[in-house]
Design a protein around this motif. Structure first.
Motif, short mmCIF file in Angstrom:
data_model
loop_
_atom_site.label_atom_id
_atom_site.label_comp_id
_atom_site.label_asym_id
_atom_site.label_seq_id
_atom_site.Cartn_x
_atom_site.Cartn_y
_atom_site.Cartn_z
N GLY A 186 0.84 -1.20 0.00
CA GLY A 186 0.00 0.00 0.00
C GLY A 186 0.87 1.24 0.00
O GLY A 186 1.99 1.24 -0.52
N ASN A 187 0.38 2.31 0.60
CA ASN A 187 1.12 3.57 0.61
C ASN A 187 0.54 4.52 1.65
O ASN A 187 -0.51 4.24 2.24
CB ASN A 187 1.10 4.23 -0.78
N GLY A 188 1.21 5.64 1.87
CA GLY A 188 0.75 6.68 2.79
C GLY A 188 0.64 8.01 2.07
O GLY A 188 0.98 8.13 0.89
N GLY A 189 0.19 9.02 2.80
CA GLY A 189 0.06 10.36 2.23
C GLY A 189 -1.30 10.97 2.47
O GLY A 189 -1.64 11.98 1.86
N GLY A 190 -2.10 10.35 3.35
CA GLY A 190 -3.46 10.83 3.59
C GLY A 190 -3.54 12.24 4.14
O GLY A 190 -4.58 12.88 4.03
N GLU A 191 -2.46 12.72 4.74
CA GLU A 191 -2.44 14.09 5.27
C GLU A 191 -2.04 15.11 4.20
O GLU A 191 -2.02 16.31 4.46
CB GLU A 191 -1.47 14.19 6.45
N PHE A 192 -1.71 14.63 3.00
CA PHE A 192 -1.19 15.52 1.95
C PHE A 192 -2.06 15.55 0.70
O PHE A 192 -1.64 16.06 -0.33
CB PHE A 192 0.22 15.08 1.57
N GLY A 193 -3.26 14.98 0.77
CA GLY A 193 -4.17 15.09 -0.37
C GLY A 193 -3.96 14.07 -1.46
O GLY A 193 -3.90 14.42 -2.64
N VAL A 194 -3.83 12.79 -1.11
CA VAL A 194 -3.67 11.74 -2.12
C VAL A 194 -4.88 10.81 -2.09
O VAL A 194 -5.69 10.83 -1.17
CB VAL A 194 -2.37 10.93 -1.91
N ARG A 195 -4.96 9.96 -3.10
CA ARG A 195 -6.01 8.96 -3.21
C ARG A 195 -5.41 7.58 -2.94
O ARG A 195 -4.41 7.20 -3.55
CB ARG A 195 -6.62 8.99 -4.61
N GLY A 196 -6.00 6.84 -2.01
CA GLY A 196 -5.42 5.58 -1.59
C GLY A 196 -5.66 4.41 -2.52
O GLY A 196 -6.67 4.36 -3.23
N PHE A 197 -4.73 3.47 -2.50
CA PHE A 197 -4.89 2.22 -3.23
C PHE A 197 -3.91 1.19 -2.69
O PHE A 197 -2.95 1.52 -1.99
CB PHE A 197 -4.67 2.40 -4.74
N VAL A 198 -4.16 -0.06 -3.01
CA VAL A 198 -3.24 -1.15 -2.69
C VAL A 198 -2.97 -1.89 -3.99
O VAL A 198 -3.86 -2.04 -4.83
CB VAL A 198 -3.84 -2.08 -1.61
N SER A 199 -1.71 -2.34 -4.17
CA SER A 199 -1.31 -2.95 -5.44
C SER A 199 -0.63 -4.29 -5.20
O SER A 199 -0.07 -4.54 -4.13
CB SER A 199 -0.34 -2.03 -6.20
N ALA A 200 -0.65 -5.12 -6.23
CA ALA A 200 0.04 -6.42 -6.20
C ALA A 200 1.00 -6.50 -7.37
O ALA A 200 0.66 -6.11 -8.50
CB ALA A 200 -0.96 -7.56 -6.26
N TYR A 201 2.21 -7.01 -7.11
CA TYR A 201 3.24 -7.13 -8.13
C TYR A 201 3.78 -8.56 -8.16
O TYR A 201 3.89 -9.21 -7.11
CB TYR A 201 4.40 -6.15 -7.86
N ASP A 202 4.09 -9.04 -9.35
CA ASP A 202 4.67 -10.36 -9.51
C ASP A 202 6.00 -10.41 -8.77
O ASP A 202 6.89 -9.60 -9.01
CB ASP A 202 4.89 -10.66 -11.00
N GLY A 203 6.13 -11.37 -7.84
CA GLY A 203 7.33 -11.43 -7.01
C GLY A 203 8.60 -11.70 -7.78
O GLY A 203 9.69 -11.36 -7.32
#
Length: 716
Positions: free
Chosen positions: A212-229
């Motif tokens: 996932g990721n962070g940045g909720g205090e800076f005006g971003v849109r959240g998402f979670v991603s999957a990548y081939d290992g």
């Protein structure tokens, strides 16, 4: 064929021998895949999907963030127990680079420990001796620190096959070779034109690396991603909040979610970052992700007119192969207080009303402990585990909170409990199936929420939609002392069946480390006062402690090599509260020491003596007008507080500006604040948002606060 001899070129005896050898070889090969026998000292065994699913069979290792996919943080090792814990001693220590917060959970595989430090650096250590095997530095640009709400921290790595995976502060996912730390691949997981970050640990599920990721205090849109290992190719992405409805939705479920929003939320980002917690049920093939707060916090700005604002502050279940939505449960509909549901989720089996249930448990920021059916998302129960003022209860039929009138601070301020720091934050909790208790680092802190009518007037920096001055600590000494007395930290043992505390232990500091529970009847936790402590899991009595020389916020793990059990913990003070609310952690051990500490029975090593330098407070004369100082206070609370402390009171991570030699001279201050003289250390230039006169106003305010401190010292 009955009664007829088998025609073959080998004798029957030889054939039987070959068959037996083949069967044994096949069985041994299968066993090796599930549970390789660790070599003496150090080995580099590959971690397969099978091993991760069956991690419970390997108590000697700590293969994933919560030890197993269930994220219980419970070790079945019991050679260290109630009867002998007093004999624990330091086996080895390892100094990490940097002096910022350490939040990582070590991963231990067959005698090798993988751990992260400041700036997303990865270390591989011999788990028996502490010898460094290799180090990988992703070289995060120091100037990216301005886009971080909560310190240059990282919560750990994931391992799979012969690779180690880490998310970086600037949004990359990196795979390195587990044997030598060389780069295998890296991918940018976030847009580079937005202030995204990654501090959470990845998870590997069925060959997919989930991040996932962070940045909720800076005006971003959240998402979670999957990548081939193996390759780093993106496999899927699940957005946690809908985008512009005029454009096609990335996922059909987002069309439903968009109906729970008002206004033009997508222009403000929306939030919903998946910045920490995940869990996986291999039998149900469900991946659970914890979703964060709204951006901005203030719903009347983000979504004027209200609405639940899905999937903010929710637990969302998806298929790990495809990212397909399965179910969700929202802990805080219409989130307005930074009440994230990104906190740890634990999978367990509980007997509820005479029936065995597969449950998922969470103690999110909002102060209620939740028990859900993890197959369907059905609400089972919720009760407050700390003081709560924003809701009276959670309805047993609907699973929705009964929000009190005025809690959304639309017309006037609201004293909220818990605060944005949460009743429980990211600090890991643990579940012991023998005691049936969940051990939670908890906090009771109030916060004054007030609407900011000038939100659009200052769109840069941390912009939450709340009045920064109203939410700040008062400068009056007596009022501050009264508020500090309300700030409490505890270790809470929670019964998830009875939904009540079995016991609590008070802490000197509100901000403390995560927990580990073991089959030896122990609970381990480090605290902000610099102690690493073992408690009796049944009643909370102390049985052992160690002076770590610095505050601890990370969580411990246990592993064994060659039959010897170890307890390991990262000791390094930092994170959001020490950065922001220094007033609340003045009793912390903030000694700028960053170490891995590893203990065993009979350990006899000693830490070096600390050389603590006493700070000198010698501010220049304060000649600025009250108006100038007030303007400086407003600017400070907008641009400086989230790193150097609310009302210029540091919590011991970054320099306390009241003591800084740079405030003695106007030119030196300008060189740092405007010209970026310390950019290489992460203190970027604020030339784009501040003029020279603004920087001078902030300096005047800091000088005033230094004189306030001198007055306090004289009064004492």
């Amino acid at each position: 064929m009955a009664g007829k001899p088998l025609k073959t070129n080998v004798s029957t005896a030889s054939y039987c021998t070959m068959l037996f050898t083949l069967l044994v070889t096949t069985a041994c090969k299968a066993y090796e895949e599930i549970k390789p026998v660790p070599a003496k000292g150090v080995s580099s065994s590959s971690v397969s999907d099978t091993r991760l699913v069956n991690a419970e069979l390997e108590p000697e290792n700590w293969l994933s963030h919560g030890r197993t996919y269930k994220e219980q943080r419970y070790s079945t090792l019991d050679k260290i127990n109630l009867g002998n814990a007093s004999k624990l001693g330091l086996s080895w220590s390892f100094d990490l680079e940097g002096t910022r917060g350490l939040e990582a959970t070590p991963i231990v595989v067959d005698g090798v420990m993988y751990v992260t430090g400041n700036w997303s650096k990865v270390y591989a250590l011999n788990a028996v001796t502490g010898e460094q095997l290799w180090k990988y530095d992703p070289k995060v640009p120091p100037e990216w620190a301005v886009h971080l709400c909560c310190d240059v921290v990282n919560r750990g790595v994931a391992v799979w096959e012969n690779k180690v995976y880490v998310g970086t502060l600037d949004g990359r996912l990196v795979a390195v070779n587990a044997k030598d730390g060389s780069l295998v691949w890296e991918v940018q997981t976030t847009p580079t034109d937005k202030p995204y970050s990654i501090t959470g640990a990845p998870r590997v599920v069925k060959g997919n690396v989930i991040i996932g990721n962070g940045g909720g205090e800076f005006g971003v849109r959240g998402f979670v991603s999957a990548y081939d290992g193996r390759t780093g190719q993106q496999k899927w992405r699940f957005y946690t909040v809908p985008g512009d409805p005029a454009k096609p939705f990335e996922n059909p479920i987002l069309e439903m979610a968009a109906k729970t929003w008002k206004g033009e939320w997508w222009t403000l980002g929306g939030g919903g970052t998946v910045w920490d917690s995940m869990a996986y049920d291999s039998e149900l093939n469900l991946l659970y992700v914890g979703v964060g707060n709204g951006s901005p916090w203030n719903q009347q700005i983000r979504s004027p007119g209200g609405g639940d604002n899905l999937f903010l502050s929710s637990i969302v279940a998806v298929r790990p192969d495809t990212g397909e939505y399965v179910w969700h449960y929202q802990t805080t509909p219409g989130e307005s207080w930074d009440y994230t549901a990104a906190q740890q989720m634990i999978l367990a089996e509980l007997e509820l009303e005479g029936q065995k249930r597969k449950v998922i448990m969470q103690a999110p920021k909002n102060g209620f402990f939740y028990v859900l059916d993890r197959e369907t998302g059905e609400f089972l129960s919720a009760e407050p585990f700390v003081k709560v003022s924003w809701a009276t209860h959670v309805d047993s039929k609907t699973g929705r909170p009964a929000v009190v009138e005025g809690a959304r601070y639309t017309n006037e301020n609201f004293l909220g409990l818990p605060s944005p720091f949460g009743g429980h934050n990211w600090h890991s909790m643990s579940y012991n199936p023998l005691t049936g208790l969940v051990y939670i680092p908890t906090m009771d802190l109030p916060f004054n929420y007030q609407h900011d009518p000038e939100y659009l007037a200052h769109p840069l920096g941390v912009n939450l939609g709340i009045d920064g001055i109203a939410g700040a600590m008062p400068e009056d000494l007596n009022v501050r002392k009264a508020i500090k007395a309300m700030l409490k930290g505890h270790l809470t043992a929670w019964d998830p069946v009875k939904q009540k505390a079995a016991w609590r232990v008070g802490q000197k500091v509100s901000w403390n480390g995560g927990t580990l529970s073991t089959a030896g009847g122990l609970v381990f936790q480090g605290n902000g006062a610099g102690e690493f402590v073992a408690y009796n899991a049944q009643d909370g009595n102390r049985v052992w402690s160690y002076n770590a020389q610095t505050g601890i916020v990370a969580a411990p793990v246990s592993y064994s090599v060659d039959g010897e059990q170890y307890i390991a913990i990262l000791a390094g003070w930092g994170g959001i509260m020490p950065l922001l609310l220094g007033e609340a952690v003045q009793e912390s051990a903030a000694n700028k020491v960053n170490r891995m500490l590893v203990f065993k029975l009979g350990g006899s090593k000693n830490l070096p003596t600390l050389n603590v330098v006493k700070r000198q407070l010698n501010p220049p004369a304060n000649i600025a007008s009250k108006d100038e100082i007030d303007r400086g206070r407003s600017l400070y609370q907008q641009f400086c507080f989230n790193c150097h402390g609310d009302t210029a009171v540091s919590g011991g991570v970054l320099p306390d500006l009241r003591y800084s030699p740079f405030n003695l001279q106007r030119d030196a201050w300008k060189q740092v604040v405007i010209n970026g003289a310390l950019s290489s250390k992460g203190m970027v230039s604020f030339k784009k948002v501040l003029e020279d006169k603004d920087a001078e106003a902030i300096r005047s305010y800091v000088i005033k606060r230094a004189h306030d401190k001198l007055s306090e010292m004289s009064a004492d």
